[in-house]
Motif scaffolding. Structure first.
Motif, PDB file in Angstrom:
ATOM      1  N   LEU A  55      39.505  69.797 -31.237  1.00  0.00           N
ATOM      2  CA  LEU A  55      39.364  69.896 -29.783  1.00  0.00           C
ATOM      3  C   LEU A  55      38.510  71.091 -29.364  1.00  0.00           C
ATOM      4  N   ALA A  56      38.749  72.245 -30.003  1.00  0.00           N
ATOM      5  CA  ALA A  56      37.990  73.432 -29.626  1.00  0.00           C
ATOM      6  C   ALA A  56      36.496  73.177 -29.826  1.00  0.00           C
ATOM      7  N   GLU A  57      36.175  72.556 -30.931  1.00  0.00           N
ATOM      8  CA  GLU A  57      34.777  72.236 -31.235  1.00  0.00           C
ATOM      9  C   GLU A  57      34.202  71.272 -30.193  1.00  0.00           C
TER      10      GLU A  57
ATOM     11  N   GLY B   8      35.236  70.803 -27.155  1.00  0.00           N
ATOM     12  CA  GLY B   8      35.155  71.435 -25.838  1.00  0.00           C
ATOM     13  C   GLY B   8      34.017  72.422 -25.708  1.00  0.00           C
ATOM     14  N   THR B   9      33.421  72.810 -26.812  1.00  0.00           N
ATOM     15  CA  THR B   9      32.316  73.776 -26.747  1.00  0.00           C
ATOM     16  C   THR B   9      30.998  73.131 -27.192  1.00  0.00           C
TER      17      THR B   9
ATOM     18  N   ALA C 264      30.600  69.450 -25.563  1.00  0.00           N
ATOM     19  CA  ALA C 264      31.205  69.316 -24.229  1.00  0.00           C
ATOM     20  C   ALA C 264      30.549  68.207 -23.411  1.00  0.00           C
TER      21      ALA C 264
ATOM     22  N   VAL D 147      37.293  64.201 -19.700  1.00  0.00           N
ATOM     23  CA  VAL D 147      38.744  64.414 -19.608  1.00  0.00           C
ATOM     24  C   VAL D 147      39.252  63.879 -18.272  1.00  0.00           C
TER      25      VAL D 147
ATOM     26  N   SER E 275      41.798  77.831 -27.170  1.00  0.00           N
ATOM     27  CA  SER E 275      40.348  77.897 -27.017  1.00  0.00           C
ATOM     28  C   SER E 275      40.032  78.320 -25.592  1.00  0.00           C
TER      29      SER E 275
ATOM     30  N   GLU F  10      36.689  78.928 -24.594  1.00  0.00           N
ATOM     31  CA  GLU F  10      35.281  78.649 -24.276  1.00  0.00           C
ATOM     32  C   GLU F  10      35.099  77.185 -23.893  1.00  0.00           C
ATOM     33  N   GLY F  11      33.985  76.903 -23.261  1.00  0.00           N
ATOM     34  CA  GLY F  11      33.653  75.520 -22.897  1.00  0.00           C
ATOM     35  C   GLY F  11      34.725  74.894 -22.029  1.00  0.00           C
ATOM     36  N   LEU F  12      35.183  73.737 -22.451  1.00  0.00           N
ATOM     37  CA  LEU F  12      36.194  73.012 -21.679  1.00  0.00           C
ATOM     38  C   LEU F  12      37.594  73.556 -21.913  1.00  0.00           C
ATOM     39  N   GLY F  13      37.709  74.518 -22.832  1.00  0.00           N
ATOM     40  CA  GLY F  13      39.021  75.129 -23.089  1.00  0.00           C
ATOM     41  C   GLY F  13      40.029  74.152 -23.651  1.00  0.00           C
ATOM     42  N   LEU F  14      39.604  73.396 -24.646  1.00  0.00           N
ATOM     43  CA  LEU F  14      40.495  72.385 -25.214  1.00  0.00           C
ATOM     44  C   LEU F  14      41.057  72.864 -26.549  1.00  0.00           C
ATOM     45  N   GLY F  15      42.302  72.624 -26.780  1.00  0.00           N
ATOM     46  CA  GLY F  15      42.885  72.787 -28.107  1.00  0.00           C
ATOM     47  C   GLY F  15      43.338  74.194 -28.470  1.00  0.00           C
TER      48      GLY F  15
ATOM     49  N   THR G  95      43.921  76.715 -32.088  1.00  0.00           N
ATOM     50  CA  THR G  95      43.618  76.866 -33.510  1.00  0.00           C
ATOM     51  C   THR G  95      44.644  77.805 -34.121  1.00  0.00           C
TER      52      THR G  95
ATOM     53  N   TYR H  72      39.407  70.788 -40.842  1.00  0.00           N
ATOM     54  CA  TYR H  72      38.168  71.247 -40.217  1.00  0.00           C
ATOM     55  C   TYR H  72      38.234  72.715 -39.816  1.00  0.00           C
TER      56      TYR H  72
END
Lengths: 557, 342
Positions: A284-286, A288-289, A292, A297, B85, B87-92, B94, B302
């Motif tokens: 998800l982090a990947e 979302g950045t 994107a 969503v 997270s 950054e960006g959409l702030g998803l997830g 880690t 990943y």
């Protein structure tokens, strides 16, 4: 009688596939985006039978909306008007007659099934009879208000729905008579379980054999282990853009078997265009950045929840069920789903922004409108009072990453409350039906519910009424086996009131929501958002609140 | 003639002669690879046995409890065990990565916020325990069946051999998976003994059973060949009872072969346990084994590959060491044998 069999329909479909690929598209779609190409979809696993009257999964509802039509349907738009019912195979929306107990639909002319046969009123009557004859999963909950349904539910094989559904072939009309006024009737017959199929459709679960429909696409082949292939329906002509618009891609291939991780990589790389399953948490982090622009969503009218079997120890004690609700740290579970940008903690049955929704959370450290924190002391006190500590409990989860993670977390919670808990992950393919069947003696499980239609009855009546509990059946969506006659009565009152006074009806449904929440047949965990990952070549991603992604309206470059 | 000097020499020679066990031990000690492998195994076993100490005094955490809201102070900064997270959409989220310090989260956290290093050690305990106990059951049963079958022959041999044939006809993993699916979710009651679902005894029992034919058949064959040996014929000739022959002539010769099997079966059991646990039908959560930790890490390949790699590496090292040790033991105890199971 027409000489049409499913086998013939398949052969006709296969034979015409080549022609269809070359056939020019009709309707408005041809004027806008790029027509042609193959849309490649991915899912971890197939979702079982492709019989539209039986399959009760979001995964196949989504495709059934482009394969089949009902008399009415939800508007296929990407805004809130997507909750509105519009005429589909019917010429127009009928006005309720006889105080809301009678509906007369006039069929459109010139509509054909994918095998080339004409749609007739006989098909409509036969389709509704078939729903009962094959014991469709929602016949006891959504369609039991049709006159004659009670007999059909008792003896499905001889179902005629006499007096309930009748046709006038000359006038091309079909009349529905209801036992009592039902304000949600049009919405209920807008879902794929009320799809109109050829009268000759087999009177059993068609399994992997496709049944011809009237939508812009038809199933050319289906192998649950590898691929569901959809091609253009050669007999489709757009009759209503808002009900069933023509599609852009020539072919839609739905591949099964790739892991979530592999599916994400495939979509990122453009080897596939979309994946059904939520992307795994570690990607998800990947997404979302770095990706994107390929991510979409959307909030859902849905819930993740833990149904507790109200007829099996220890959850046959309301104190235990309430204890579980108090003990769960919903903020922690939200993390397992991807964080607060992807889910909101919730305690109640109705999701936010849903009709009759009023924020309510009794199972939290500071009871009120919103969940704030778990109350472990209260939970432990309730368990102690129940005297059930030390009992064995098994949690049944899907074998997906998120479901398993939530199961392990819940195991920790239950162990903390004094139970001896184990987790049993089951294939996503069968878990939903497995946990419904009382013969499997499931104590507690992890499941999800996505709205079928935008009315409170879809959550409250479908999931928690006595009528929706069928012991020994794989199609008993009242997974908790919850049956409270007084709450059932409140549901009937709310439904009746909605017809005369929608505002009062909504208020009563709010009361039902609170009553069911207090009885705690389930532990609602959170309201999810949908993350759609699409390939760079996929354009015009339209997200409807009812259908989610309307795949027929996207095109590939 | 004076035979006294020759007689004294013979006595000296007999007194100084090595027994077969001493010879085997000398040979094994001379095999540096086998000794090194043994050392590695001792080290891993000792580390695994120290898991509770590590969890309590080094990791400072309960490796079986979820820790989704946990925090850790690193370099004076407070960090969440599951890092959101931003950054960006702030998803997830880690999980915390490896700190590589001998302290909390040395190998990082898994998706439940648990200390991977502590779970790895606890997982090693369970993996080694299951492999060892299953090996005892397997070798014990196989020895009894093989010896009885080969020694008594006739109807007994026919019956036992056919049972073993039937068991052997099943693909090992299919049999193990089938038994696991049936047994792992429900308690088993055998008289006064109750094995609860989730108990480690279930994978031990299942793994112990499925490899019995692989050991019993060679043992039966060995017993059959021993029955034709001169010393057994001689024993029969002087009127020794069958039980005496079994205890003093057959068993001592069979036991060396059984010992050769030990490291090889241990290695097989360890791999089988990991496979079953990876498929969720071996060790049940929240207990850990190397197989379950690999499964936990599958969803983090990943972002945090160490979660799956660490137990994978542990299995590779153990199995390799057991195979090297097994070769050494075989060369020492039974050099003519061609036993190679793994």
């Amino acid at each position: 009688m027409r000489s049409r069999t499913v086998f013939n329909a398949m052969m006709a479909g296969v034979g015409l596939a080549g022609l269809m690929l070359m056939a020019p598209m009709t309707g408005a779609a041809a004027q806008e985006g790029k027509v042609g190409g193959t849309l490649k979809l991915l899912a971890n696993a197939a979702a079982g039978t492709i019989d539209p009257h039986i399959n009760y999964t979001l995964q196949y509802f989504q495709i059934n909306y482009v394969l089949y039509d009902g008399l009415v349907t939800f508007r296929k738009t990407g805004d809130k008007t997507g909750f509105e019912v519009v005429a589909d195979l019917a010429e127009s929306l009928p006005k309720p007659e006889d105080g809301g107990k009678k509906y007369v639909f006039k069929l459109r002319k010139g509509i054909k099934f994918a095998d080339g046969s004409d749609l007739t009123t006989a098909d409509v009557v036969a389709s509704f009879q078939r729903m009962f004859k094959i014991s469709g999963p929602t016949t006891g909950t959504l369609y039991n208000g049709i006159v004659g349904a009670d007999k059909c539910l008792k003896t499905p094989a001889t179902c005629t729905l006499e007096g309930g559904v009748g046709a006038d072939e000359a006038a091309s009309t079909v009349t529905f008579n209801l036992v009592a006024p039902d304000p949600d009737f049009l919405q209920k017959i807008s879902i794929p379980h009320a799809a109109i199929l050829p009268a000759e459709a087999p009177l059993k679960d068609s399994g992997t054999v496709p049944i011809p429909g009237t939508g812009p696409y038809m199933i050319a082949s289906y192998d649950p282990n590898s691929l569901l292939k959809m091609v253009r329906n050669p007999h489709f002509k757009e009759w209503s853009k808002e009900a069933q618009p023509a599609g852009y891609p020539d072919e839609i291939d739905y591949g099964f078997g790739l892991s979530d991780e592999a599916a994400v990589t495939a979509v990122e790389n453009g080897q596939a265009d979309w994946m059904f399953d939520p992307p795994p948490a570690d990607r998800l982090a990947e997404l979302g950045t770095k990706y994107a622009k390929q991510v979409s969503v959307h909030p859902l009218t849905a819930m993740w929840y833990a149904p507790m079997n109200t007829n099996l120890a220890p959850f046959n004690d309301i104190r235990v069920r309430q204890a579980v609700n108090y003990a769960i740290d919903r903020a922690a579970i939200v993390k397992l789903f991807g964080g607060s940008n992807l889910a909101q903690p919730s305690c109640q049955i109705l999701p936010p922004d849903f009709p009759s929704y009023a924020p309510y959370c009794p199972f939290t450290a500071s009871p009120g409108e919103k969940w704030s924190a778990p109350d472990l002391e209260k939970a432990k006190a309730l368990v102690a009072a129940s005297g059930t500590a030390g009992q064995e409990v098994t949690i049944i989860t899907e074998d997906t990453e998120v479901s398993k993670s939530i199961g392990v977390y819940l195991q920790d919670v239950l162990n903390g409350l004094g139970y001896k808990t184990s987790v049993k992950p089951i294939s996503q393919n069968i878990q939903f039906t497995y946990i419904q069947n009382t013969n499997n003696k499931v104590q507690i499980s992890i499941s999800q519910w996505f709205q079928d239609y935008p009315a409170p009855s879809d959550f409250l009546q479908v999931l928690f009424s006595c009528a929706s509990f069928t012991p020994g059946s794989d199609a008993s969506v009242n997974i908790s086996g919850f049956c409270d006659k007084s709450i059932d009565q409140k549901m009937v009152e709310a439904q009746t009131a909605t017809i005369a006074d929608p505002a009062k009806g909504a208020q009563l449904w709010t009361g039902v929501d609170k009553a069911v929440t207090d009885a705690a047949p389930v532990a609602v965990l959170f309201t999810p958002k949908r993350v759609d990952l699409i390939s760079p070549r996929l354009k015009n991603f339209v997200f409807s609140p009812q259908f989610y992604w309307i795949m027929s309206q996207s095109w590939v470059e | 003639m004076d035979n006294s000097s020759g007689g004294q020499a013979l006595v000296r020679s007999r007194r100084g002669a090595e027994g077969p066990w001493r010879t085997a031990w000398r040979k094994l000690r001379a095999d540096h690879a086998a000794i090194m492998a043994f050392g590695v195994l001792v080290l891993i076993t000792a580390a695994s046995l120290a898991a509770p100490l590590y969890a309590r005094h080094v990791a400072l955490t309960d490796p079986f409890a979820t820790n989704l809201n946990g925090e850790i102070v690193m370099d004076g900064q407070t960090r969440q065990v599951l890092e959101p997270s931003t950054e960006g959409l702030g998803l997830g989220f880690t999980p915390l990565g490896p700190t590589w310090d001998f302290g909390p989260y040395m190998l990082g956290a898994d998706n439940q916020g648990r200390d991977v290093a502590a779970r790895l050690l606890y997982g090693g305990r369970n993996s080694l325990l299951i492999a060892g106990a299953a090996a005892l059951i397997c070798l014990g049963l196989a020895t009894v069946l093989g010896v009885v079958s080969g020694f008594f022959g006739g109807l007994v041999d026919t019956l036992l051999s056919r049972i073993l044939d039937v068991l052997w006809a099943f693909p090992i993993f299919l049999l193990a998976i089938s038994l696991s699916i049936v047994l792992i979710t429900q308690s088993i009651n055998i008289g006064p003994i109750e094995i609860r679902s989730g108990s480690l005894w279930l994978p031990i029992f299942i793994i112990g059973i499925v490899y019995v034919p692989y050991v019993a058949r060679p043992i039966r064959g060995h017993v059959l060949s021993l029955m034709q040996a001169e010393f057994v014929t001689a024993a029969i000739g002087i009127g020794a009872s069958p039980w005496r022959i079994l205890l003093y002539d057959i068993l001592p010769n069979v036991i060396t072969r059984v010992i050769v099997f030990v490291p090889l079966i241990l290695a097989l059991n360890m791999m089988t346990e990991s496979s079953l646990s990876f498929l969720s039908i071996g060790v049940q959560p929240p207990d850990a084994s190397w197989g379950t930790i690999i499964q936990d890490g599958q969803g983090l390949l990943y972002s945090r590959p160490i979660v799956a790699l660490a137990p994978g590496l542990a299995i590779v090292i153990c199995v390799l060491a057991l195979n090297i040790l097994g070769d050494g033991v075989r060369d020492a105890l039974d050099p003519k044998s061609s036993i190679r199971v793994a």
